[in-house]
Design an enzyme around this catalytic site. Sequence first.
Site, PDB file in Angstrom:
ATOM      1  N   ASN A  35      65.849  40.540  16.653  1.00  0.00           N
ATOM      2  CA  ASN A  35      65.933  39.158  17.130  1.00  0.00           C
ATOM      3  C   ASN A  35      65.145  39.059  18.442  1.00  0.00           C
ATOM      4  O   ASN A  35      65.558  39.621  19.459  1.00  0.00           O
ATOM      5  CB  ASN A  35      67.411  38.801  17.351  1.00  0.00           C
ATOM      6  N   HIS A  45      64.555  31.004  12.507  1.00  0.00           N
ATOM      7  CA  HIS A  45      64.832  31.963  13.581  1.00  0.00           C
ATOM      8  C   HIS A  45      65.386  33.233  12.961  1.00  0.00           C
ATOM      9  O   HIS A  45      66.278  33.193  12.106  1.00  0.00           O
ATOM     10  CB  HIS A  45      65.838  31.366  14.560  1.00  0.00           C
ATOM     11  N   CYS A  48      67.046  30.940  21.758  1.00  0.00           N
ATOM     12  CA  CYS A  48      66.370  31.204  20.470  1.00  0.00           C
ATOM     13  C   CYS A  48      65.770  29.946  19.834  1.00  0.00           C
ATOM     14  O   CYS A  48      64.959  30.048  18.917  1.00  0.00           O
ATOM     15  CB  CYS A  48      67.338  31.870  19.495  1.00  0.00           C
TER      16      CYS A  48
END
Length: 321
Positions: free
Chosen positions: A278, A248, A114
Amino acid sequence: MTTYARIIGVGSYLPERILTNAELEKMVDTSDDWITSRTGIRQRHIAAPAQLTSDLATQASRHALDYAGIDASSLDLIILATTTPDRIFPSTACLVQERLGAPRCPAFDLQAVCTGFVYALSIADKFIRTGSAKRALVIGAETFSHLVDWTDRGTCVLFGDGAGAAILEASSEPGIYSTHLYAEGQYNASLTAQGYVSEGCLQGGSGFTYMNGGEVFKLAVTNMSAAAEEALIANNFNVNDLDWLVPHQANTRILSAVAKKLQIAEEKVVQTVAHHGNTSAASVPLALDTAVRDGRIQAGHLLMLSAMGGGFTWGSAVLRF
Ligand code: ACO
């Protein structure tokens, strides 16, 4: 005279198929209420079976090239951050390079889960600052749904697919002020998809995502805010100087806790997790492109990017858009 890397174009792409919480209720023992209250996620986009990471990345890159008004042939660097490459080799960046028509420029993939886009941005920044590149394409692209066990309610509600891209160009004006990268491999088992390919088969693990949710939560809050604070201090900025935090997009509770720790108003935090889920390496550039195109982020705004992911890896970038 200092040479900076400036963003001159952004773009993104989301697959057509939307998977709602209501649909997930029919797949696993979960509820819309549980998912929204714990994560803020209402829907996520899922790639079609034949759609691979390079397809998403190519579309996002074309949008970024259009935004910048430049031709792919003028690129002299491509970095693609992904956890879900099309193939074992060659890199997905090379597949995208061929499709865009950017011959000969160096192209490579980067794996920091990520945090991948922030890592890739940092490397492109250094290529440009040192004169090794003048125009770089930086992409975050994922088909993370390929790593999701659709029978595991603890993880399958969290993730989605997508891609985002930014074009960086050498400039005498900032630009990226600084980037700050970290990794702590001792946490490798806390967020992982185990396995490797040997004799043509997956060995050593299931290939599905495993996550220690509580540990990820705590360290994401601590590390994303610490990296952002470090970037502010390094450039003599105050949190009030920031126009936008572009973090993020893991879940809204993490984002609220980061905002609280940094003492930045939640209205200044770009949040797309409700609609995208996500998307791992794609999440920061997807959020960036969304907020640029809806008019929130404007030329001259000061942005803080901050991310954390498997590894653990984490990092930040502070830049003038
Ligand atoms: N639906 C319904 N119940 C669920 C679900 C679900 N989808 N998932 C878990 N549960 C249950 C658990 O089984 C548990 O049940 P039990 O009490 O009977 O054992 C109960 O809910 C509570 O589980 P917890 O794990 O304690 O729930 P928590 O409040 O910690 O929330 C969550 C879990 C949302 C995963 C949280 O830990 C979290 O947000 N962690 C961060 C994870 C994250 O965002 N990861 C993204 C990747 S990492 C990154 O991007 C930085």
